[in-house]
Design a protein around this motif. Structure first.
Motif, mmCIF file in Angstrom:
data_model
loop_
_atom_site.group_PDB
_atom_site.id
_atom_site.type_symbol
_atom_site.label_atom_id
_atom_site.label_comp_id
_atom_site.label_asym_id
_atom_site.label_seq_id
_atom_site.Cartn_x
_atom_site.Cartn_y
_atom_site.Cartn_z
ATOM 1 N N ASP A 215 76.499 23.700 28.741
ATOM 2 C CA ASP A 215 76.857 22.277 28.655
ATOM 3 C C ASP A 215 77.299 21.751 30.017
ATOM 4 O O ASP A 215 76.915 20.650 30.426
ATOM 5 N N ALA A 216 78.125 22.548 30.705
ATOM 6 C CA ALA A 216 78.699 22.097 31.978
ATOM 7 C C ALA A 216 77.626 21.913 33.046
ATOM 8 O O ALA A 216 77.632 20.914 33.777
ATOM 9 N N ARG B 108 74.267 21.674 32.558
ATOM 10 C CA ARG B 108 73.252 20.689 32.163
ATOM 11 C C ARG B 108 73.710 19.277 32.488
ATOM 12 O O ARG B 108 72.911 18.410 32.842
ATOM 13 N N ALA B 109 75.028 19.056 32.350
ATOM 14 C CA ALA B 109 75.564 17.718 32.607
ATOM 15 C C ALA B 109 75.378 17.307 34.062
ATOM 16 O O ALA B 109 75.374 16.123 34.379
ATOM 17 N N LEU B 110 75.211 18.303 34.945
ATOM 18 C CA LEU B 110 75.073 17.997 36.374
ATOM 19 C C LEU B 110 73.618 18.005 36.830
ATOM 20 O O LEU B 110 73.329 17.781 38.001
ATOM 21 N N GLU C 49 69.534 16.843 36.747
ATOM 22 C CA GLU C 49 68.638 15.730 36.431
ATOM 23 C C GLU C 49 67.691 16.118 35.303
ATOM 24 O O GLU C 49 67.387 15.319 34.431
ATOM 25 N N TYR D 95 67.329 24.337 36.572
ATOM 26 C CA TYR D 95 67.897 22.989 36.662
ATOM 27 C C TYR D 95 67.398 22.285 37.907
ATOM 28 O O TYR D 95 67.306 22.881 38.976
ATOM 29 N N THR E 187 74.842 16.754 44.532
ATOM 30 C CA THR E 187 75.564 17.302 43.387
ATOM 31 C C THR E 187 75.679 18.822 43.475
ATOM 32 O O THR E 187 76.376 19.453 42.683
ATOM 33 N N THR F 253 81.129 24.464 39.618
ATOM 34 C CA THR F 253 81.203 24.557 38.163
ATOM 35 C C THR F 253 80.811 25.950 37.703
ATOM 36 O O THR F 253 81.476 26.559 36.860
#
Lengths: 86, 267
Positions: free
Chosen positions: B194-195, B197-199, B201, B219, B225, B232
């Motif tokens: 989750d952490a 994936r949130a960062l 694109e 990713y 970023t 993270t």
């Protein structure tokens, strides 16, 4: 960038296995008459796992070769560790 | 007559972003100091604001590499392919890497490809603009696996029912502990996923599985970023270790996993 947190990852150089995994199995594919079909390429893709094993044991020591040809920004282009368990 | 030469295609690059003459940039960066397959000089063929990064290639020699399945030759080809893609990325922000072994019939074919697929290629270039690819795989530490859970010794010949009961209780406790550990691992993996994936694109599923691999994804991460992305990942170090998990991160890669699907060229 390795100064914070517990080192859960290992900055290192390109693993040949990781490199082959990417260039053989990913990247854009073109089809049509403009492309010359190399008979062996599809075979290579089919036998990827076999080849990776062979490469891993055969020439796995040349870790830095993936960086060849870089002209700048080497520091910002770190690659993953050399752990082969996966 | 058998064709003897072709154009090895490494990547497609954007050559006309509004602010700069990136076409000149890629030409300059690739001029002379970057050698492609068979040490042939790399150059770009331009059409419709796109550039095909290519070098001439002798088909017999290339076929020998890919058909011979000689691991060191294939490795050399892969490294050269990758090196040219990296050099292209140094020259311009927007690079779409091609798959290993893509050979075009010639310059006209390259222009035809760029012209026919300009829409998808331009959209694809915009998507990866200023981004790198990273891959995360999470698996069991060698020392922690279900195989490592010791099975309690079976009760001996004693007929005392309490001995058997104690064994079953111990066994149950161990199974419960094992189940809890798996659940805790799954929770941690989900939290990491989750952490990160949130960062990102975009996210692409990886293909690694089995052999203790619980999770594998790639990713597309913007360069600005990246520091947060890496921090993270590092932030989960202790938790992963406590759970007996090992995270493996590779990158930054050119966006090999985030390119348009098969591009058909009709002649």
């Amino acid at each position: 960038m390795n100064d914070h947190g517990t080192p859960v990852r290992h900055a290192g150089t390109t693993s040949l296995v990781d490199l082959l995994d990417r260039v053989i199995d990913r990247g854009a594919v073109i089809s049509g008459d403009v492309v010359i079909a190399l008979a062996g390429v599809d075979l290579v893709r089919l036998d990827l796992r076999l080849l990776l094993t062979a490469v891993d044991t055969g020439v796995g020591g040349h870790q830095r070769d993936g960086e060849a040809g870089r002209t700048a920004g080497a520091d910002s282009h770190r690659h993953g560790d050399t752990d082969r368990r996966w | 007559m058998t064709r003897r030469r072709g154009l090895y295609l490494y990547a497609v690059v954007g050559t006309n972003p509004a602010a700069s003459s990136a076409g000149a940039g890629v030409r300059h960066a690739l001029a002379g100091d970057v050698l492609g397959v068979d040490d042939a000089p790399v150059h770009t063929i331009e059409c419709d604001g796109l550039g095909a990064v290519v070098s001439k290639v002798d088909l017999q020699r290339l076929a020998a590499v890919v058909e011979g399945s000689a691991p060191d030759l294939l490795a050399g080809l892969a490294q050269r392919h990758h090196a040219v893609v990296l050099a292209s990325m140094d020259a311009v922000d927007r690079v779409l890497p091609l798959r290993l072994g893509t050979v075009l019939t010639g310059q006209d074919a390259a222009r035809q490809f760029l012209h026919q697929r300009v829409g998808e290629l331009s959209a694809g270039l915009r998507e990866v603009d200023g981004c790198h690819e990273w891959e995360i795989a999470i698996g069991h530490e060698d020392t922690v696996s279900d195989k490592g859970v010791p099975v309690p010794t079976a009760p001996g010949t004693e007929s005392d029912v309490n001995v058997g009961t104690a064994y079953l209780l111990r066994r149950r406790d161990q199974l419960v502990a094992s189940q809890r550990r798996r659940e805790a691992q799954a929770e941690t993996v989900a939290a990491v996923a989750d952490a990160v994936r949130a960062l990102a694109e975009r996210v692409a599923a990886g293909r690694r599985s089995g052999g203790g691999v619980l999770f594998d994804e790639s990713y597309l991460v913007r360069r600005e970023t990246e520091d947060r992305f890496l921090a993270t990942v590092d932030g989960y170090g202790d938790r992963l270790q406590e759970r007996g998990l090992r995270l493996r991160l590779t990158g930054p890669w050119p966006p090999y996993s985030f390119v348009p699907a098969t591009l058909r060229v009709v002649t």
